[in-house]
Scaffold this motif. Sequence first.
Motif, PDB file in Angstrom:
ATOM      1  N   SER A 137       0.838  -1.206   0.000  1.00 31.44           N
ATOM      2  CA  SER A 137       0.000   0.000   0.000  1.00 31.44           C
ATOM      3  C   SER A 137       0.868   1.249   0.000  1.00 31.44           C
ATOM      4  N   LYS A 138       1.998   1.196   0.713  1.00 33.69           N
ATOM      5  CA  LYS A 138       2.901   2.353   0.708  1.00 33.69           C
ATOM      6  C   LYS A 138       3.534   2.539  -0.668  1.00 33.69           C
ATOM      7  N   LEU A 139       3.872   1.437  -1.305  1.00 35.83           N
ATOM      8  CA  LEU A 139       4.441   1.510  -2.651  1.00 35.83           C
ATOM      9  C   LEU A 139       3.420   2.078  -3.621  1.00 35.83           C
ATOM     10  N   HIS A 140       2.178   1.625  -3.514  1.00 36.53           N
ATOM     11  CA  HIS A 140       1.114   2.142  -4.372  1.00 36.53           C
ATOM     12  C   HIS A 140       0.899   3.645  -4.133  1.00 36.53           C
ATOM     13  N   MET A 141       0.930   4.060  -2.860  1.00 42.74           N
ATOM     14  CA  MET A 141       0.766   5.468  -2.527  1.00 42.74           C
ATOM     15  C   MET A 141       1.924   6.291  -3.090  1.00 42.74           C
ATOM     16  N   LEU A 142       3.142   5.767  -2.979  1.00 42.80           N
ATOM     17  CA  LEU A 142       4.312   6.458  -3.513  1.00 42.80           C
ATOM     18  C   LEU A 142       4.212   6.602  -5.023  1.00 42.80           C
ATOM     19  N   LEU A 143       3.774   5.548  -5.699  1.00 38.75           N
ATOM     20  CA  LEU A 143       3.631   5.607  -7.152  1.00 38.75           C
ATOM     21  C   LEU A 143       2.567   6.620  -7.561  1.00 38.75           C
ATOM     22  N   SER A 144       1.466   6.683  -6.820  1.00 40.00           N
ATOM     23  CA  SER A 144       0.426   7.656  -7.165  1.00 40.00           C
ATOM     24  C   SER A 144       0.912   9.082  -6.931  1.00 40.00           C
ATOM     25  N   LYS A 145       1.661   9.310  -5.847  1.00 38.22           N
ATOM     26  CA  LYS A 145       2.211  10.647  -5.585  1.00 38.22           C
ATOM     27  C   LYS A 145       3.219  11.031  -6.666  1.00 38.22           C
ATOM     28  N   THR A 146       4.007  10.063  -7.098  1.00 37.51           N
ATOM     29  CA  THR A 146       4.978  10.315  -8.159  1.00 37.51           C
ATOM     30  C   THR A 146       4.264  10.671  -9.455  1.00 37.51           C
ATOM     31  N   ALA A 147       3.190   9.968  -9.755  1.00 42.85           N
ATOM     32  CA  ALA A 147       2.419  10.266 -10.963  1.00 42.85           C
ATOM     33  C   ALA A 147       1.804  11.660 -10.882  1.00 42.85           C
ATOM     34  N   GLU A 148       1.300  12.029  -9.694  1.00 42.73           N
ATOM     35  CA  GLU A 148       0.743  13.378  -9.506  1.00 42.73           C
ATOM     36  C   GLU A 148       1.801  14.443  -9.754  1.00 42.73           C
ATOM     37  N   ALA A 149       2.975  14.232  -9.163  1.00 39.58           N
ATOM     38  CA  ALA A 149       4.058  15.209  -9.330  1.00 39.58           C
ATOM     39  C   ALA A 149       4.480  15.298 -10.792  1.00 39.58           C
ATOM     40  N   SER A 150       4.521  14.167 -11.472  1.00 38.25           N
ATOM     41  CA  SER A 150       4.902  14.161 -12.879  1.00 38.25           C
ATOM     42  C   SER A 150       3.887  14.927 -13.725  1.00 38.25           C
ATOM     43  N   LYS A 151       2.595  14.729 -13.438  1.00 39.62           N
ATOM     44  CA  LYS A 151       1.557  15.469 -14.163  1.00 39.62           C
ATOM     45  C   LYS A 151       1.673  16.968 -13.901  1.00 39.62           C
ATOM     46  N   PHE A 152       1.931  17.336 -12.636  1.00 37.23           N
ATOM     47  CA  PHE A 152       2.067  18.741 -12.281  1.00 37.23           C
ATOM     48  C   PHE A 152       3.214  19.382 -13.043  1.00 37.23           C
ATOM     49  N   TRP A 153       4.384  18.711 -13.049  1.00 36.67           N
ATOM     50  CA  TRP A 153       5.544  19.282 -13.720  1.00 36.67           C
ATOM     51  C   TRP A 153       5.383  19.292 -15.229  1.00 36.67           C
ATOM     52  N   SER A 154       4.683  18.302 -15.778  1.00 40.15           N
ATOM     53  CA  SER A 154       4.478  18.322 -17.229  1.00 40.15           C
ATOM     54  C   SER A 154       3.527  19.447 -17.624  1.00 40.15           C
ATOM     55  N   LYS A 155       2.620  19.810 -16.713  1.00 40.69           N
ATOM     56  CA  LYS A 155       1.669  20.868 -17.014  1.00 40.69           C
ATOM     57  C   LYS A 155       2.255  22.259 -16.774  1.00 40.69           C
ATOM     58  N   TYR A 156       2.963  22.443 -15.637  1.00 35.71           N
ATOM     59  CA  TYR A 156       3.442  23.771 -15.244  1.00 35.71           C
ATOM     60  C   TYR A 156       4.952  23.956 -15.324  1.00 35.71           C
ATOM     61  N   GLY A 157       5.699  22.899 -15.561  1.00 37.60           N
ATOM     62  CA  GLY A 157       7.161  22.989 -15.555  1.00 37.60           C
ATOM     63  C   GLY A 157       7.718  23.905 -16.610  1.00 37.60           C
ATOM     64  N   ASN A 158       7.185  23.816 -17.824  1.00 38.22           N
ATOM     65  CA  ASN A 158       7.671  24.643 -18.928  1.00 38.22           C
ATOM     66  C   ASN A 158       7.398  26.117 -18.660  1.00 38.22           C
TER      67      ASN A 158
END
Length: 122
Positions: free
Chosen positions: A3-24
Motif C-alpha cells: 500500500s505504501k508503494l502504491h501510494m508512492l507511485l500515485s504521488k509520483t504520478a501526480e508530481a509528474s503530471k504537475f511538472w508536465s503541465k506547469y514545468g515549462n
Amino acid sequence: MTSKLHMLLSKTAEASKFWSKYGNTYYKQTLEQNKKYIMDPPTIEKCQQLSNQLLYTRLASIPSRYDAFWKELDHVKQLIKTRKDLKTEDMGIAALFGLECFAWYCAGEIVGRGFTITGYYV
C-alpha cells in the motif's frame, strides 16, 4: 508495504503530471526574470571565462575571510576570559549554536550512511 508503494507511485504520478503541465511555464518565467544573468551567446569560451572569474574571485576573497575568522576567534577567546560576566541569554545562544552544529553533524552522518539510522542497510 504494497500500500505504501502504491501510494508512492500515485504521488509520483501526480508530481509528474504537475511538472508536465506547469514545468515549462515555470522554466520560461524563471529565465525571463533572470535574463540579466544570461550571457548571450552561450559559448563554451564564455562559460569557461565565467568559471575562471568565479574561481579567482573566490581565491581573492580568502585573505579577508581569513582575517575575519581570526577576529571572530579573538572575540570568542575574550568572551571565554570574561565568562563570569556573561548573561544567561548569551550562554543560551551559545548552547543552541552548539546543539545545532551537533544536529547538522548527525544529519550528515545519516545521509552519509544512505539515510539509515543504525548504519545497516535494510
